[in-house]
Enzyme design. Structure first.
Site, mmCIF file in Angstrom:
data_model
loop_
_atom_site.group_PDB
_atom_site.id
_atom_site.type_symbol
_atom_site.label_atom_id
_atom_site.label_comp_id
_atom_site.label_asym_id
_atom_site.label_seq_id
_atom_site.Cartn_x
_atom_site.Cartn_y
_atom_site.Cartn_z
ATOM 1 N N ASP A 15 -56.701 -4.468 41.032
ATOM 2 C CA ASP A 15 -56.862 -5.323 42.221
ATOM 3 C C ASP A 15 -57.619 -4.673 43.388
ATOM 4 O O ASP A 15 -57.215 -4.814 44.546
ATOM 5 C CB ASP A 15 -55.484 -5.807 42.718
ATOM 6 C CG ASP A 15 -54.781 -6.711 41.705
ATOM 7 O OD1 ASP A 15 -55.325 -6.953 40.618
ATOM 8 O OD2 ASP A 15 -53.662 -7.173 42.014
ATOM 9 N N LYS A 113 -55.289 -12.336 36.759
ATOM 10 C CA LYS A 113 -53.846 -12.620 36.688
ATOM 11 C C LYS A 113 -53.409 -13.396 37.915
ATOM 12 O O LYS A 113 -54.095 -13.388 38.940
ATOM 13 C CB LYS A 113 -53.072 -11.308 36.569
ATOM 14 C CG LYS A 113 -53.280 -10.412 37.772
ATOM 15 C CD LYS A 113 -52.618 -9.080 37.596
ATOM 16 C CE LYS A 113 -52.835 -8.207 38.798
ATOM 17 N NZ LYS A 113 -52.320 -8.772 40.052
ATOM 18 N N CYS A 158 -48.592 -4.410 42.661
ATOM 19 C CA CYS A 158 -49.237 -4.579 41.364
ATOM 20 C C CYS A 158 -49.349 -3.274 40.564
ATOM 21 O O CYS A 158 -49.261 -3.300 39.336
ATOM 22 C CB CYS A 158 -50.582 -5.267 41.546
ATOM 23 S SG CYS A 158 -50.325 -7.003 42.053
HETATM 24 C C1 VGL Z 1 -50.625 -7.893 45.188
HETATM 25 C C2 VGL Z 1 -49.211 -9.004 46.610
HETATM 26 C C3 VGL Z 1 -49.673 -10.216 46.150
HETATM 27 C C4 VGL Z 1 -51.141 -6.582 44.685
HETATM 28 C C5 VGL Z 1 -51.095 -9.099 44.707
HETATM 29 O O1 VGL Z 1 -52.271 -6.548 44.153
HETATM 30 O O2 VGL Z 1 -50.418 -5.569 44.827
HETATM 31 N N1 VGL Z 1 -49.690 -7.856 46.127
HETATM 32 N N2 VGL Z 1 -50.616 -10.259 45.198
#
Ligand code: VGL
Ligand code: ZN
Length: 205
Positions: A15, A113, A158
């Site tokens: 991410d 995802k 994540c």
């Molecule tokens: C994430 C909160 C919501 C992350 C993704 O990538 O850690 N955190 N969506």
């Protein structure tokens, strides 16, 4: 398949997207600082997988989808507790794009995802219902990968969910902490480090 040790390892870059970097919708403090570190790390791996948080508009993890609720509150979902977030990483939006400074042309797979409208997915392997697979474990197994190193954003969401799932699904796992940054909500960063150590995730500083 036989091959060098390096052939049985993969780097998973979690991410590293505009919305998780300063100026983004759900900015992780100092999030963009991981970019050069991740780029350098990636050259040590023959196999690299990138993940992308990729929510439909109105996703159930967005506070805006729950009248009267605010970001960073926790609610009960059918699958358990869920932190509510500002709208972020909406499919196709500029904020959902990978950070433009990422320079990993040899990455072989981008896995998206959080696409299910009613289920969040912190882990790169399984959605937050802990049941619905993303397909990543099958991909890695079929490629003969036995060990994963994780880096990216956010350490305490994540990255930690992905690392714990990697262990549960039978992979050796390490986290390159210098290539991660955390959100740290109510002690979540310390809890994440503890849980990973307990699960046999190697923590590299
Ligand atoms: C994430 C909160 C919501 C992350 C993704 O990538 O850690 N955190 N969506
Ligand atoms: Zn998300």
């Amino acid at each position: 398949m036989t091959g060098s040790a390096n052939d049985r390892e993969a780097l998973i870059v979690v991410d590293v997207q505009r919305d998780f970097c300063p100026g983004g919708a759900l900015a992780v403090p100092d999030g963009d600082a991981v970019v050069p570190t991740v780029n350098r790390l990636a050259w040590r791996f023959a196999h690299v997988v990138l993940t992308q948080d990729w929510h439909p508009k109105g996703h159930a993890s967005f506070a805006s989808a729950h009248p009267g609720r605010r970001p960073f509150e926790t609610i009960e979902m059918p699958y358990g507790a869920q932190t509510l977030w500002p709208d972020h990483c909406v499919q196709g939006s500029a904020g959902a794009a990978l950070h433009p400074g990422l320079d990993i042309p040899h990455a072989e797979l981008v896995i998206r995802k959080g696409c299910h409208p009613a289920i969040d997915s912190y882990s790169a392997f399984r959605e937050n219902d802990r049941k619905t697979p993303t397909g990543l474990a099958g991909y890695l197994r079929e490629r003969g990968i036995a060990r994963v190193t994780l880096c990216g954003l956010a350490t305490d969401f994540c990255v930690v969910y992905s690392a714990l799932d990697a262990r549960e699904l039978g992979f050796a796992a390490a986290v390159a902490l210098e290539a991660c940054r955390g959100i740290d909500l109510d002690g979540s960063l310390a809890r994440a480090l503890e849980a990973m150590a307990e699960a046999g995730v190697e923590l590299h500083t």
